[in-house]
Design an enzyme around this catalytic site. Structure first.
Site, PDB file in Angstrom:
ATOM      1  N   ARG A   1      -9.968   0.325   8.651  1.00  0.00           N
ATOM      2  CA  ARG A   1      -9.471  -1.014   8.940  1.00  0.00           C
ATOM      3  C   ARG A   1     -10.509  -1.837   9.691  1.00  0.00           C
ATOM      4  O   ARG A   1     -10.250  -2.993  10.022  1.00  0.00           O
ATOM      5  CB  ARG A   1      -8.257  -0.873   9.856  1.00  0.00           C
TER       6      ARG A   1
ATOM      7  N   ARG B   1      11.809  -5.691   4.948  1.00  0.00           N
ATOM      8  CA  ARG B   1      11.539  -4.259   4.749  1.00  0.00           C
ATOM      9  C   ARG B   1      12.500  -3.397   5.570  1.00  0.00           C
ATOM     10  O   ARG B   1      12.824  -3.711   6.707  1.00  0.00           O
ATOM     11  CB  ARG B   1      10.097  -3.927   5.161  1.00  0.00           C
TER      12      ARG B   1
ATOM     13  N   ARG C   1      -0.433  -9.218  13.259  1.00  0.00           N
ATOM     14  CA  ARG C   1      -1.022  -8.268  12.296  1.00  0.00           C
ATOM     15  C   ARG C   1      -1.853  -9.006  11.248  1.00  0.00           C
ATOM     16  O   ARG C   1      -2.905  -8.524  10.830  1.00  0.00           O
ATOM     17  CB  ARG C   1       0.081  -7.449  11.616  1.00  0.00           C
TER      18      ARG C   1
ATOM     19  N   LYS D   1       0.842  -1.217   0.000  1.00  0.00           N
ATOM     20  CA  LYS D   1       0.000   0.000   0.000  1.00  0.00           C
ATOM     21  C   LYS D   1       0.872   1.261   0.000  1.00  0.00           C
ATOM     22  O   LYS D   1       0.658   2.175  -0.787  1.00  0.00           O
ATOM     23  CB  LYS D   1      -0.933   0.018   1.233  1.00  0.00           C
TER      24      LYS D   1
ATOM     25  N   ARG E   1      11.090  -1.629  11.169  1.00  0.00           N
ATOM     26  CA  ARG E   1       9.966  -1.279  12.029  1.00  0.00           C
ATOM     27  C   ARG E   1       9.818  -2.281  13.177  1.00  0.00           C
ATOM     28  O   ARG E   1      10.043  -3.468  12.985  1.00  0.00           O
ATOM     29  CB  ARG E   1       8.663  -1.254  11.199  1.00  0.00           C
TER      30      ARG E   1
HETATM   31  P1  AP5 Z   1       4.842  -1.602   1.916  1.00  0.00           P
HETATM   32  O1  AP5 Z   1       4.571  -0.710   0.759  1.00  0.00           O
HETATM   33  O2  AP5 Z   1       5.556  -1.073   3.092  1.00  0.00           O
HETATM   34  O3  AP5 Z   1       3.491  -2.364   2.352  1.00  0.00           O
HETATM   35  P2  AP5 Z   1       2.213  -1.831   3.148  1.00  0.00           P
HETATM   36  O4  AP5 Z   1       1.021  -2.480   2.530  1.00  0.00           O
HETATM   37  O5  AP5 Z   1       2.239  -0.352   3.243  1.00  0.00           O
HETATM   38  O6  AP5 Z   1       2.501  -2.543   4.541  1.00  0.00           O
HETATM   39  P3  AP5 Z   1       2.396  -1.970   6.016  1.00  0.00           P
HETATM   40  O7  AP5 Z   1       3.174  -2.962   6.867  1.00  0.00           O
HETATM   41  O8  AP5 Z   1       2.781  -0.550   6.092  1.00  0.00           O
HETATM   42  O9  AP5 Z   1       0.904  -2.153   6.278  1.00  0.00           O
HETATM   43  P4  AP5 Z   1       0.211  -2.237   7.603  1.00  0.00           P
HETATM   44  O10 AP5 Z   1      -1.184  -2.102   7.157  1.00  0.00           O
HETATM   45  O11 AP5 Z   1       0.510  -3.461   8.391  1.00  0.00           O
HETATM   46  O12 AP5 Z   1       0.877  -1.070   8.486  1.00  0.00           O
HETATM   47  P5  AP5 Z   1       0.460   0.428   8.767  1.00  0.00           P
HETATM   48  O13 AP5 Z   1       1.669   1.255   8.765  1.00  0.00           O
HETATM   49  O14 AP5 Z   1      -0.688   0.827   7.920  1.00  0.00           O
HETATM   50  O15 AP5 Z   1       5.654  -2.863   1.315  1.00  0.00           O
HETATM   51  C1  AP5 Z   1       6.102  -3.907   2.171  1.00  0.00           C
HETATM   52  C2  AP5 Z   1       7.483  -4.414   1.686  1.00  0.00           C
HETATM   53  O16 AP5 Z   1       7.331  -5.005   0.405  1.00  0.00           O
HETATM   54  C3  AP5 Z   1       8.523  -3.291   1.520  1.00  0.00           C
HETATM   55  O17 AP5 Z   1       9.764  -3.766   1.947  1.00  0.00           O
HETATM   56  C4  AP5 Z   1       8.526  -3.024   0.003  1.00  0.00           C
HETATM   57  O18 AP5 Z   1       9.792  -2.555  -0.448  1.00  0.00           O
HETATM   58  C5  AP5 Z   1       8.201  -4.386  -0.550  1.00  0.00           C
HETATM   59  N1  AP5 Z   1       7.480  -4.327  -1.812  1.00  0.00           N
HETATM   60  C6  AP5 Z   1       6.523  -3.443  -2.174  1.00  0.00           C
HETATM   61  N2  AP5 Z   1       6.086  -3.683  -3.417  1.00  0.00           N
HETATM   62  C7  AP5 Z   1       6.782  -4.771  -3.864  1.00  0.00           C
HETATM   63  C8  AP5 Z   1       6.772  -5.533  -5.066  1.00  0.00           C
HETATM   64  N3  AP5 Z   1       5.983  -5.217  -6.088  1.00  0.00           N
HETATM   65  N4  AP5 Z   1       7.590  -6.607  -5.147  1.00  0.00           N
HETATM   66  C9  AP5 Z   1       8.394  -6.955  -4.133  1.00  0.00           C
HETATM   67  N5  AP5 Z   1       8.472  -6.266  -2.966  1.00  0.00           N
HETATM   68  C10 AP5 Z   1       7.663  -5.199  -2.830  1.00  0.00           C
HETATM   69  O19 AP5 Z   1      -0.088   0.318  10.261  1.00  0.00           O
HETATM   70  C11 AP5 Z   1       0.779   0.037  11.326  1.00  0.00           C
HETATM   71  C12 AP5 Z   1       0.009  -0.051  12.624  1.00  0.00           C
HETATM   72  O20 AP5 Z   1      -0.633   1.221  12.910  1.00  0.00           O
HETATM   73  C13 AP5 Z   1      -1.129  -1.066  12.698  1.00  0.00           C
HETATM   74  O21 AP5 Z   1      -0.659  -2.357  12.987  1.00  0.00           O
HETATM   75  C14 AP5 Z   1      -1.981  -0.465  13.811  1.00  0.00           C
HETATM   76  O22 AP5 Z   1      -1.419  -0.710  15.073  1.00  0.00           O
HETATM   77  C15 AP5 Z   1      -1.888   1.033  13.545  1.00  0.00           C
HETATM   78  N6  AP5 Z   1      -2.940   1.514  12.650  1.00  0.00           N
HETATM   79  C16 AP5 Z   1      -2.769   2.051  11.400  1.00  0.00           C
HETATM   80  N7  AP5 Z   1      -3.947   2.347  10.836  1.00  0.00           N
HETATM   81  C17 AP5 Z   1      -4.900   2.003  11.739  1.00  0.00           C
HETATM   82  C18 AP5 Z   1      -6.319   2.046  11.725  1.00  0.00           C
HETATM   83  N8  AP5 Z   1      -6.994   2.506  10.641  1.00  0.00           N
HETATM   84  N9  AP5 Z   1      -6.979   1.627  12.827  1.00  0.00           N
HETATM   85  C19 AP5 Z   1      -6.309   1.159  13.898  1.00  0.00           C
HETATM   86  N10 AP5 Z   1      -4.968   1.068  13.977  1.00  0.00           N
HETATM   87  C20 AP5 Z   1      -4.270   1.480  12.910  1.00  0.00           C
HETATM   88 MG    MG Z   2       2.471   1.014   4.852  1.00  0.00          MG
END
Ligand code: AP5
Ligand code: MG
Length: 210
Positions: free
Chosen positions: A88, A122, A166, A13, A155
């Site tokens: 979410r 990552r 997660r 994402k 992270r």
């Molecule tokens: P990346 O782009 O970082 O993936 P992502 O989908 O953004 O993954 P996140 O881990 O950020 O998602 P998340 O939903 O768990 O965390 P968030 O920060 O939102 O890519 C991942 C890896 O793959 C990277 O190394 C990248 O280089 C690689 N990659 C990308 N594309 C590729 C490709 N095509 N081929 C190969 N490799 C590739 O949330 C974190 C925390 O915040 C949650 O756990 C929760 O505690 C809190 N939180 C956030 N939002 C909410 C909410 N709405 N409600 C409640 N709590 C929340």
């Molecule tokens: Mg992200």
């Protein structure tokens, strides 16, 4: 364009949104990045959510909804936004419906095995949030950000136990949103895999949202 980017942890994402925000000329709002910014700066909100993020659990809906409501009311969101990581839960999606009307909900599809490969490799720039992968998307100089030269970090929630949690939380609380939005005809599915370069994924996303 008002879009939500949905998908399990590690689906890409943040990687896709970093390109899409320039292409569609709208701000990229990642709730995860907003929480991490607050944690880094030791704000009240940061202190409140630090242990929740580290464990991979969800921040309470009331806190998250209030933060997003305030953010999308800012002037830079008047022509649209990309919401990454919000909503979410069903209550968050219902609250969002009351705030605004969406054009698209992108659903990034990926297997669980590939998610684990992605998250365990990552790396992230602590100040800009720029995302890398040690194998799939490495920086020009190992361990350093391409633009600022800062040391990249891992992270807290990319440790094995937190990744597992997660994924469970995603399956229980977030996956039901796919049905919620499919019924409203808003879902745009894009299949991704580690064999696809980020640019290829981005091209599919542009097609799906245009
Ligand atoms: P990346 O782009 O970082 O993936 P992502 O989908 O953004 O993954 P996140 O881990 O950020 O998602 P998340 O939903 O768990 O965390 P968030 O920060 O939102 O890519 C991942 C890896 O793959 C990277 O190394 C990248 O280089 C690689 N990659 C990308 N594309 C590729 C490709 N095509 N081929 C190969 N490799 C590739 O949330 C974190 C925390 O915040 C949650 O756990 C929760 O505690 C809190 N939180 C956030 N939002 C909410 C909410 N709405 N409600 C409640 N709590 C929340
Ligand atoms: Mg992200």
């Amino acid at each position: 364009m008002k879009a939500v980017f949905l998908g399990p942890p590690g689906a890409g994402k943040g990687t896709v949104a970093a390109q899409a925000k320039d292409y569609f000329k709208v701000p990229h709002i990642s709730t995860g990045d907003l929480f991490r910014y607050n944690i880094k700066n030791e704000t009240e909100l940061g202190k409140q959510v630090k242990s929740i993020l580290a464990s991979g659990g969800l921040v309470p809906d009331s806190v998250t909804i209030a933060m997003v409501k305030e953010r999308i009311a800012e002037p830079d969101c008047k022509d649209g936004f990309i919401l990454d990581g919000f909503p979410r839960t069903i209550p968050q999606a219902e609250a969002l419906e009351e705030m605004t009307e969406l054009d698209h909900v992108l659903n990034l599809v990926i297997s669980n095995e590939e998610v684990v490969q992605r998250l365990s490799g990552r790396r992230m720039c602590p100040s800009t949030g720029r995302i890398y992968h040690v194998l799939f998307n490495p920086p020009k100089v190992e361990g350093k950000d391409d633009e600022t030269g800062e040391d990249l970090i891992q992270r807290d929630d990319d440790k094995e136990e937190a990744i597992k949690h997660r994924l469970e939380v995603y399956n229980a609380q977030t996956e039901p949103l796919i049905d919620f939005y499919r019924k409203k005809n808003l879902i745009r599915d894009v299949k991704t895999s580690n064999n696809m370069k980020p640019d290829e994924v981005f091209a599919c996303v542009v097609k799906a949202l245009s």
